[in-house]
Design a protein around this motif. Structure first.
Motif, PDB file in Angstrom:
ATOM      1  N   PHE A  17     -28.984  13.389  -8.400  1.00 28.28           N
ATOM      2  CA  PHE A  17     -28.743  13.236  -9.840  1.00 28.28           C
ATOM      3  C   PHE A  17     -28.085  14.491 -10.412  1.00 28.28           C
ATOM      4  N   TYR A  22     -26.075  14.163 -13.860  1.00 28.21           N
ATOM      5  CA  TYR A  22     -27.065  13.445 -14.666  1.00 28.21           C
ATOM      6  C   TYR A  22     -28.226  14.387 -14.935  1.00 28.21           C
ATOM      7  N   GLU A  23     -28.718  14.363 -16.143  1.00 29.31           N
ATOM      8  CA  GLU A  23     -29.909  15.127 -16.482  1.00 29.31           C
ATOM      9  C   GLU A  23     -31.113  14.247 -16.162  1.00 29.31           C
ATOM     10  N   VAL A  37     -32.489   4.732 -18.497  1.00 30.82           N
ATOM     11  CA  VAL A  37     -31.221   5.362 -18.147  1.00 30.82           C
ATOM     12  C   VAL A  37     -30.285   5.259 -19.341  1.00 30.82           C
ATOM     13  N   GLU A  39     -26.719   5.770 -19.916  1.00 34.88           N
ATOM     14  CA  GLU A  39     -25.477   5.955 -19.169  1.00 34.88           C
ATOM     15  C   GLU A  39     -24.481   6.858 -19.889  1.00 34.88           C
ATOM     16  N   LYS A  42     -25.540  10.373 -19.768  1.00 36.93           N
ATOM     17  CA  LYS A  42     -25.881  10.794 -18.407  1.00 36.93           C
ATOM     18  C   LYS A  42     -27.279  11.425 -18.359  1.00 36.93           C
ATOM     19  N   VAL A  44     -31.373  10.458 -17.391  1.00 35.17           N
ATOM     20  CA  VAL A  44     -32.339   9.551 -16.783  1.00 35.17           C
ATOM     21  C   VAL A  44     -33.722  10.091 -17.124  1.00 35.17           C
TER      22      VAL A  44
END
Length: 110
Positions: A17, A22-23, A37, A39, A42, A44
């Motif tokens: 991730f 993605y954080e 999530v 999107e 970004k 999660v």
């Protein structure tokens, strides 16, 4: 997927991730599925009350449904990510073969 539940494997999944930008956050919340999530941002968010196995299974579930930019991943992370994607449909295939197998004949009651 035969994925051992270890802190090291959790770290490997978290690394994917991070490399994909993605954080990943473990926080308290009311999640029906244990995660959320976002999107476009970004982000999660995973339920922080999940145990180690729950966290790993949740991250595997999320990764299986995402299309990540594979060019951003290190070779080790890319290999793990591809394994997750390959095994994503494996349970569905097993379920179909079980349904098609003939049932054993029942002894007749005479």
């Amino acid at each position: 997927m035969n994925f051992k539940v270890t802190p090291n494997n959790l770290t490997r999944l978290e690394k994917i991730f991070g490399e994909a930008k993605y954080e990943l956050r473990f926080e308290k919340g009311t999640f029906n599925s244990g995660y959320c999530v976002l999107e476009h941002k970004k982000v999660v968010v995973v339920n922080k009350f999940l145990n180690l196995e729950g966290r790993i299974n949740t991250l595997l579930d999320i990764l299986g449904g995402m299309d990540l930019d594979e060019t951003m991943l290190s070779p080790e992370s890319l290999k793990l990510y591809k394994q997750v994607l390959e095994n994503r449909n494996a349970p569905d295939a097993e379920d179909n073969t079980e349904e098609k197998s003939p049932s054993p004949e029942q002894p007749s009651e005479n």
